[in-house]
Design an enzyme around this catalytic site. Structure first.
Site, mmCIF file in Angstrom:
data_model
loop_
_atom_site.group_PDB
_atom_site.id
_atom_site.type_symbol
_atom_site.label_atom_id
_atom_site.label_comp_id
_atom_site.label_asym_id
_atom_site.label_seq_id
_atom_site.Cartn_x
_atom_site.Cartn_y
_atom_site.Cartn_z
ATOM 1 N N HIS A 63 6.748 0.788 -5.895
ATOM 2 C CA HIS A 63 6.269 -0.764 -5.888
ATOM 3 C C HIS A 63 5.043 -0.835 -4.869
ATOM 4 C CE1 HIS A 63 6.443 -4.972 -4.242
ATOM 5 N NE2 HIS A 63 6.077 -5.014 -5.580
ATOM 6 N N SER A 64 4.034 -1.438 -5.286
ATOM 7 C CA SER A 64 2.970 -2.004 -4.720
ATOM 8 C C SER A 64 2.229 -0.550 -3.972
ATOM 9 C CB SER A 64 3.066 -3.086 -3.744
ATOM 10 O OG SER A 64 2.042 -3.613 -3.256
ATOM 11 N N LEU A 65 2.030 -0.716 -2.892
ATOM 12 C CA LEU A 65 1.406 0.606 -1.944
ATOM 13 C C LEU A 65 2.097 1.664 -2.117
ATOM 14 C CD1 LEU A 65 -0.549 1.136 0.134
ATOM 15 C CD2 LEU A 65 1.033 0.925 1.823
#
Length: 282
Positions: free
Chosen positions: A100-102
């Site tokens: 997720h994300s980063l």
């Protein structure tokens, strides 16, 4: 029956906290959370996979993991390299990644470094940094430097109770109560004055370290394993030309769009689990 266990593992320079679901099941899945979240980011998704081992990691300075030494700036690539130590320590011959994300940047580094071990990769609502981080890179650099130099790790915002912390987290990124509750339960602690977050405040200094557009596309181009992007319609927005250019850099990319925001895997995990199940074959 879904079984989740906590584990601490010692790696060079760090103690890393793990949440492991179904430890005896085959075909492990490495779960990588977003900026300043923690392993509880997968509390609502992992239990939907009773036949797979899911291992969610607290990066240094989050959850139950130790922090970077005093005076050192945390860096996402260092976290990615540390994950390679973790994979060796766990003795995995092959595994999938949900990021997720980063965490997608960490997943990209891992997939490039271990192409024969990584089976499939899922990106949750992210295809690289938003454009403003790249366009305003120098401004973010000055901000990150000043934030890092003035960071007082002992000074914390206090909350009267965990409910107040949950409500505060819901305002940051517009996430559901259940999502905020999971992150708060793993990321806060009580002292004599109240509740406070435990994450390393130096983690806020990430914006200026993100890859520029050329580096990002070069990294995407080097991924040999199939990638699935689950894109939230109310999540991270990109200019269409940037999005398509990045997507074309990944040689084997499947894209699904779902209703929801950036933390859709926590806010509405069932449709996300269905897509992941079809993609990784479980």
């Amino acid at each position: 029956m879904i079984i989740c266990e906590e584990k601490n593992i010692n790696l060079p320079g760090f103690t890393i906290g793990l949440k492991i679901w179904n430890a005896k099941c085959p075909k492990p899945v490495l779960c990588l959370h977003g900026k300043m979240d923690n392993a509880a980011s997968f509390d609502l998704l992992a239990p939907l996979f009773p036949a797979r081992q899911f291992v969610a990691v607290d990066y240094p300075g989050t959850g139950f993991s130790s922090s970077y030494p005093a005076g050192i700036m945390p860096y996402w690539k260092n976290d990615a390299y540390l994950m390679l130590h973790l994979i060796n320590a766990l003795g995995w011959d092959s595994f999938d990644i949900v990021a997720h994300s980063l965490g997608s940047l960490l997943a990209t580094v891992i997939a490039i470094a271990r192409p024969k071990q990584v089976g499939r990769v899922i990106f949750l609502d992210i295809l690289g940094p938003t454009v403003n981080f790249i366009e305003q890179r120098l401004n973010y650099f000055h901000h990150d430097v000043e934030t890092y130099l003035s960071c007082n790790l002992e000074q914390r915002t206090l909350f009267a109770d965990q409910t107040s912390a949950i409500q505060d987290r819901m305002k940051i990124g517009n996430i559901s109560y259940q999502a905020a509750q999971a992150l708060v339960s793993r990321g806060t602690i009580k002292n004599k004055d109240g509740w406070h977050w435990t994450f390393d405040k130096r983690l806020r200094c990430v914006s200026s370290t993100l890859p520029c557009e050329d580096e990002l596309r070069g990294m995407f181009d080097a991924i040999e394993t199939p990638v699935c992007l689950i894109r939230a319609k109310q999540g991270v927005a990109y200019p269409e030309n940037i999005f398509h250019s990045r997507a074309q850099s990944i040689r084997d990319l499947t894209i699904h769009e779902v209703q929801g925001g950036h933390h859709v895997h926590m806010d509405n995990p069932i449709p996300i689990a269905n897509i992941i199940s079809q993609f990784i074959g479980c």
